[in-house]
Design an enzyme around this catalytic site. Structure first.
Site, short mmCIF file in Angstrom:
data_model
loop_
_atom_site.label_atom_id
_atom_site.label_comp_id
_atom_site.label_asym_id
_atom_site.label_seq_id
_atom_site.Cartn_x
_atom_site.Cartn_y
_atom_site.Cartn_z
N CYS A 1 0.88 -1.22 -0.11
CA CYS A 1 -0.03 0.02 -0.11
C CYS A 1 1.00 1.28 -0.05
CB CYS A 1 -0.95 -0.15 1.18
SG CYS A 1 -0.18 -0.10 2.81
N HIS B 1 -1.52 1.34 7.42
CA HIS B 1 -1.78 1.19 6.17
C HIS B 1 -1.78 2.69 5.37
CE1 HIS B 1 -4.11 -0.39 2.78
NE2 HIS B 1 -5.19 0.61 2.92
#
Length: 371
Positions: free
Chosen positions: A32, A310
């Site tokens: 990510c 994330h």
């Protein structure tokens, strides 16, 4: 992403920009950090256009050796030439190349998006410089020396070489000048260095403007930190400050949210609330004149710590804000940007914090290239 893709097309309806593509990127196990930066760079339109032009020119030559630049150009071309307007693309070749090139990104551990952006831009600069150098001098002279977050001019026998200015530099490079004034003789010594992004220290309940002001604040050099003045030929007390001599076309600001805490013996994430405006006036320049910038992308770190979490990105394209979370792409309201300012309290349920900001300089007629 069939459902979310059609949902996005429905949300934009007749306003779907002509020729634009909104594609999610597949995650290959904690990639990510890479996907969020790629989306920000894809919607940096001047950079995208030049990269695609490079791809078209090199594709026709047919013998281009695969490197990070060709892989990125191929990925951007792949997105831009999709028949569908929305969907998902797997940036497999690009990710494999990143891992092959840099062992730091080889495992499946949580990586730093800013470190990745830094590595990528420096690598692109290096490749383009070598190609330009080879075209100019087939004997193969060495590329310019590099510094942590930019490229510095190299010197040979005290003679300053003219640096190569690539199209990557034209987009991202600015020049900082470090002014040191001797407090005994008042002589000012200025040293220039280039940058591809600005890393700013942050404080609780602050703004980008105040962080920039702190970055450019005057520091006194005394005691053990005295400055060697060439005119006085000795160590002297001095005042030092940093200013921007040349503003970049694309201003990338990195907020230093991960800080090493001596007492903890580890890094800690600073969830401080730092307000960043959609329109920014940059006033820490040598001329003291304001340069106006407009925000078009934010890489957001989601999570409470530096070693897990994330990355997602918020991107402005054709006056619409979009939210990219790996494979998922959604249309969001402009107010979504404010949710990533940070938390006013130490412990908060909101863990979405703006980490890397991308601003584009306003053109002379006040219109942005990518809106």
């Amino acid at each position: 992403m069939g459902a979310t893709g059609s949902k996005l097309e429905k949300a934009l309806g007749d306003h779907f920009p002509e020729g634009e593509r909104y594609f999610g990127l597949e995650n290959f196990g904690n990639t990510c950090y890479c996907n969020s930066v790629l989306q920000a760079l894809y919607f940096c339109v001047p950079f995208r256009d030049q990269l695609l032009e490079y791809y078209a020119n090199n594709k026709s030559s047919g013998d281009a050796e695969e490197n990070l630049l060709t892989c990125l150009a191929e990925l951007f071309s792949q997105i831009g030439t999709q028949k569908k307007k929305t969907g998902v693309i797997a940036p497999k070749r690009f990710v494999q190349r990143v891992k092959k090139q840099n062992e730091l990104f080889r495992g499946y551990a949580h990586q730093d998006a800013h470190e990745f952006l830094n590595f990528l831009l420096n690598e692109l600069v290096d490749i383009v410089e070598k190609e330009q150098q080879a075209a100019k001098d087939p004997s193969g002279a060495s590329p310019l020396d590099k510094i942590a977050n930019g490229v510095k001019t190299s010197h040979a026998n005290g003679v300053k070489k003219e640096p190569l200015v690539t199209w990557v530099h034209e987009n991202f490079q600015g020049i900082l000048t470090n002014e040191t004034r001797c407090l005994r003789c008042e002589t000012v010594t200025a040293r220039d260095e280039t940058f591809l992004d600005l890393s700013l220290d942050i404080e609780q309940n602050s703004s980008i403007t105040s962080c920039l002001k702190n970055f450019s604040s005057t520091e006194t050099l005394n005691a053990e930190d005295k400055f060697f003045c060439d005119k006085c030929c000795s160590l002297q007390e001095a005042q030092k400050r940093m200013k921007i001599k040349k503003t970049p076309q694309i201003l990338v600001i990195h907020l230093k949210r991960f800080k090493y805490m001596e007492q903890l013996g580890r890094y800690k994430k600073l969830s401080y609330r730092v307000v960043f405006p959609l329109e920014l006036k940059l006033n820490i320049t040598v001329e003291n004149s304001d340069s106006e910038y407009s925000l078009f992308a934010v890489v957001v770190h989601v999570g409470s710590g530096p070693n897990h979490g994330h990355y997602v990105s918020l991107v402005k394209s054709h006056n619409h804000w979009l939210f990219f979370d790996d494979e998922n792409v959604e249309m969001v309201d402009e107010s979504a940007v404010q949710t990533s300012f940070g938390s006013a309290q130490e412990y908060s349920s909101n863990t979405d914090h703006g980490y890397i900001l991308f601003y584009e300089r306003a053109t002379s007629n006040g219109l942005m290239k990518n809106v």
